[in-house]
Scaffold this active site. Structure first.
Site, PDB file in Angstrom:
ATOM      1  N   GLY A 149       0.379  -1.089  -0.095  1.00 28.13           N
ATOM      2  CA  GLY A 149       0.015  -0.134   0.121  1.00 28.13           C
ATOM      3  C   GLY A 149       1.105   0.929  -0.167  1.00 28.13           C
ATOM      4  CG  ASN A 171      -1.320   3.803  -3.293  1.00 26.63           C
ATOM      5  OD1 ASN A 171      -1.105   2.257  -3.300  1.00 26.63           O
ATOM      6  ND2 ASN A 171      -2.588   4.018  -3.570  1.00 26.63           N
ATOM      7  N   GLY A 191      -0.877   7.623   2.284  1.00 23.87           N
ATOM      8  CA  GLY A 191      -1.265   7.823   3.045  1.00 23.87           C
ATOM      9  C   GLY A 191       0.413   7.426   3.613  1.00 23.87           C
ATOM     10  CB  ILE A 192       0.538   5.383   6.987  1.00 21.35           C
ATOM     11  CG1 ILE A 192      -0.602   5.403   7.920  1.00 21.35           C
ATOM     12  CG2 ILE A 192       1.649   4.838   8.348  1.00 21.35           C
ATOM     13  CD1 ILE A 192      -0.430   6.699   8.916  1.00 21.35           C
ATOM     14  N   GLY A 193       1.779   4.567   4.218  1.00 13.37           N
ATOM     15  CA  GLY A 193       2.127   3.246   2.669  1.00 13.37           C
ATOM     16  C   GLY A 193       3.588   4.808   1.983  1.00 13.37           C
ATOM     17  CB  SER A 198      -6.092   0.031  14.052  1.00 11.76           C
ATOM     18  OG  SER A 198      -7.230   0.623  14.539  1.00 11.76           O
ATOM     19  CE1 TYR A 251      -9.355  -1.495   9.299  1.00 10.76           C
ATOM     20  CE2 TYR A 251      -9.899   0.062  12.118  1.00 10.76           C
ATOM     21  CZ  TYR A 251      -9.193  -0.408  10.952  1.00 10.76           C
ATOM     22  OH  TYR A 251      -7.813   0.503  11.081  1.00 10.76           O
TER      23      TYR A 251
HETATM   24  N1  LIG Z   1      -5.190   6.512   8.944  1.00 13.54           N
HETATM   25  C1  LIG Z   1      -5.393   5.802  10.108  1.00 13.54           C
HETATM   26  O1  LIG Z   1      -5.623   6.429  11.063  1.00 13.54           O
HETATM   27  C2  LIG Z   1      -5.298   4.328  10.914  1.00 13.54           C
HETATM   28  C3  LIG Z   1      -5.523   4.449  11.901  1.00 13.54           C
HETATM   29  C4  LIG Z   1      -5.066   3.171  12.020  1.00 13.54           C
HETATM   30  C5  LIG Z   1      -4.942   2.310  11.732  1.00 13.54           C
HETATM   31  N2  LIG Z   1      -4.545   2.300  10.303  1.00 13.54           N
HETATM   32  C6  LIG Z   1      -4.354   1.579   9.516  1.00 13.54           C
HETATM   33  O2  LIG Z   1      -2.844   1.607   9.231  1.00 13.54           O
HETATM   34  C7  LIG Z   1      -3.027   1.350   7.125  1.00 13.54           C
HETATM   35  C8  LIG Z   1      -2.573   2.563   5.913  1.00 13.54           C
HETATM   36  O3  LIG Z   1      -3.804   3.039   6.160  1.00 13.54           O
HETATM   37  P1  LIG Z   1      -4.150   3.962   5.428  1.00 13.54           P
HETATM   38  O4  LIG Z   1      -4.272   5.124   6.777  1.00 13.54           O
HETATM   39  O5  LIG Z   1      -2.714   4.320   5.448  1.00 13.54           O
HETATM   40  O6  LIG Z   1      -5.169   4.403   4.485  1.00 13.54           O
HETATM   41  P2  LIG Z   1      -5.024   4.373   3.359  1.00 13.54           P
HETATM   42  O7  LIG Z   1      -4.359   5.942   2.612  1.00 13.54           O
HETATM   43  O8  LIG Z   1      -6.611   4.664   2.380  1.00 13.54           O
HETATM   44  O9  LIG Z   1      -3.644   3.917   2.021  1.00 13.54           O
HETATM   45  C9  LIG Z   1      -4.165   2.419   2.579  1.00 13.54           C
HETATM   46  C10 LIG Z   1      -3.218   1.803   1.239  1.00 13.54           C
HETATM   47  O10 LIG Z   1      -3.525   0.519   1.400  1.00 13.54           O
HETATM   48  C11 LIG Z   1      -4.155  -0.316   0.330  1.00 13.54           C
HETATM   49  N3  LIG Z   1      -4.381  -1.133  -0.185  1.00 13.54           N
HETATM   50  C12 LIG Z   1      -6.346  -1.696   0.407  1.00 13.54           C
HETATM   51  N4  LIG Z   1      -6.498  -3.077  -0.223  1.00 13.54           N
HETATM   52  C13 LIG Z   1      -5.245  -3.020  -1.077  1.00 13.54           C
HETATM   53  C14 LIG Z   1      -5.415  -4.625  -1.788  1.00 13.54           C
HETATM   54  N5  LIG Z   1      -6.252  -5.647  -1.516  1.00 13.54           N
HETATM   55  N6  LIG Z   1      -4.092  -4.757  -2.298  1.00 13.54           N
HETATM   56  C15 LIG Z   1      -3.726  -3.888  -2.243  1.00 13.54           C
HETATM   57  N7  LIG Z   1      -2.888  -3.119  -1.172  1.00 13.54           N
HETATM   58  C16 LIG Z   1      -4.629  -2.662  -0.940  1.00 13.54           C
HETATM   59  C17 LIG Z   1      -4.551   0.737  -0.011  1.00 13.54           C
HETATM   60  O11 LIG Z   1      -4.442   0.630  -2.117  1.00 13.54           O
HETATM   61  P3  LIG Z   1      -5.593   2.258  -3.511  1.00 13.54           P
HETATM   62  O12 LIG Z   1      -4.754   3.299  -2.954  1.00 13.54           O
HETATM   63  O13 LIG Z   1      -5.705   1.285  -4.280  1.00 13.54           O
HETATM   64  O14 LIG Z   1      -7.098   1.823  -2.532  1.00 13.54           O
HETATM   65  C18 LIG Z   1      -3.495   2.034  -0.309  1.00 13.54           C
HETATM   66  O15 LIG Z   1      -2.522   2.019  -0.490  1.00 13.54           O
HETATM   67  C19 LIG Z   1      -3.981   0.580   7.455  1.00 13.54           C
HETATM   68  O16 LIG Z   1      -3.445  -0.660   7.707  1.00 13.54           O
HETATM   69  C20 LIG Z   1      -4.730   0.627   8.238  1.00 13.54           C
HETATM   70  O17 LIG Z   1      -5.235  -0.228   9.051  1.00 13.54           O
HETATM   71  C21 LIG Z   1      -4.677   4.350  10.055  1.00 13.54           C
END
Ligand SMILES: NC(=O)c1ccc[n+]([C@@H]2O[C@H](COP(=O)([O-])OP(=O)(O)OC[C@H]3O[C@@H](n4cnc5c(N)ncnc54)[C@H](OP(=O)(O)O)[C@@H]3O)[C@@H](O)[C@H]2O)c1
Length: 307
Positions: A22, A24, A26-28, A151, A178
């Site tokens: 992931g 592309n 947010g966190i990644g 999380s 979730y």
């Molecule tokens: N943001 C928060 O407040 C928060 C809080 C607690 C935990 N987290 C955790 O942090 C991690 C990153 O999330 P984020 O907040 O950065 O969200 P995000 O911006 O939505 O990024 C999520 C990433 O995961 C990818 N992804 C989703 N489904 C996938 C699949 N089937 N195969 C491969 N890649 C996939 C997305 O790709 P696409 O762009 O193509 O959809 C995107 O690159 C997650 O594990 C989330 O549970 C986040």
């Protein structure tokens, strides 16, 4: 003296090979940017190659020397995970860090290609299979790490082994699924660490959480009326993605990190702040549940770790 752990603390990463799922968004995205800026060769594993390339291009504008390869990985499809692992192994001979970051949150009930409820399927089972398929390479890389992003929602999670996948949508609620998937991330981390230690491996398994960070994760509840009402309060509570990425970055590269540790923000309620060691719930340390989850994950994915 400022003792906060920041990107200034990231050591030189030249010669390191790091996979970020992931990468592309947010966190990644932030993690790929920081690792590559510090000299690591980073593989950004994305389900949408175009989005991955776009994100890479954004980083290259600022850091033209960044070494980033975008590779296709859909965690909702075991065949794609196998293809990724094969293609990775044909090109690379080591993995210093596997950052299992990709995730989805609170989407309506849907299934992965292999028929798994999609939140457990993506957040846990997909990463379990990916890790298992790469474990030999990880173990043969001295002092390597597997880092799983969990999380605070793991605190609401409950493992329901009688109906782990919410068969036919029975009992499904977005938050239950979730929470269970994020609890599974921790049970998997701690069990993997126990197994690596028992095998006398120098590789470690670590977990982290980003607090509450402004990313694209909330895409599935943007249109809910309650969310709209709460939005001003929410925006006061959240931190930017670059701060949210710090716990996972620290878990990945801080030389002082030990296997089985869990990092999160140091602010009130662990919502925002700089990364420190944090505690997870007793449920996440339940050894019986961890073993059960391991067995069922091997069975469902067909991936055996051999450790
Ligand atoms: N943001 C928060 O407040 C928060 C809080 C607690 C935990 N987290 C955790 O942090 C991690 C990153 O999330 P984020 O907040 O950065 O969200 P995000 O911006 O939505 O990024 C999520 C990433 O995961 C990818 N992804 C989703 N489904 C996938 C699949 N089937 N195969 C491969 N890649 C996939 C997305 O790709 P696409 O762009 O193509 O959809 C995107 O690159 C997650 O594990 C989330 O549970 C986040």
């Amino acid at each position: 003296m400022n003792t906060n752990w920041t990107i200034q603390n990231i050591p030189d990463l030249k010669g390191k090979t790091i996979i970020v799922t992931g990468g592309n968004s947010g966190i990644g995205f932030e993690a790929v940017k920081e690792f590559s800026t510090k000299g690591a060769e980073v593989i950004s594993a994305c389900r949408n190659i175009q989005k991955g390339e776009q994100a890479k291009a954004e980083i290259l504008v600022v850091h033209p020397k960044a070494k980033i390869e975008v590779m296709a990985l859909d965690l909702m499809d075991l065949e794609s995970i196998r293809k990724f692992a094969e293609s990775f192994k044909s090109k690379y001979k080591k993995i210093d860090v596997l950052l299992n970051n990709a995730g989805i949150m609170m989407n309506p009930y849907t299934l992965t290609k292999d028929g798994f409820e999609s939140q457990l399927g993506t957040n846990h089972l997909g990463h379990f299979a990916l890790t298992g398929l790469l474990i030999d390479l990880i173990k043969s890389t001295p002092n390597s790490r597997i880092v799983n992003i969990s999380s605070m929602a793991h605190k609401m999670g409950k493992m329901n082994f009688n109906n782990l996948l919410f068969e036919n949508g029975k009992g499904y609620t977005r938050i239950k699924a979730y929470g269970q998937s994020k609890l599974a991330n921790l049970l998997f981390t701690y069990e993997l660490q126990r197994r690596l230690r028992a095998a006398n491996s120098s590789s470690i398994a670590v977990a982290a959480h980003p607090g509450i960070s402004d990313t694209n994760l909330g895409r599935h509840f943007e249109n809910m009326w309650l969310v709209k009402i709460m939005m001003p309060l929410y925006l006061k509570m959240v931190q930017k993605a670059d701060m949210g990425a710090l716990p996972g970055i620290r878990a990945s590269v801080d030389p002082n990190v030990k296997g089985g540790e869990y990092y999160g923000p140091d602010g009130k309620g662990e919502r925002t702040g700089y990364p420190v060691l944090v505690e997870s719930t007793p449920a996440s340390h339940n050894i019986e549940d961890a073993k059960k989850l391991w067995e069922v994950s091997e069975k469902l994915t067909g991936v055996k770790f051999g450790i």
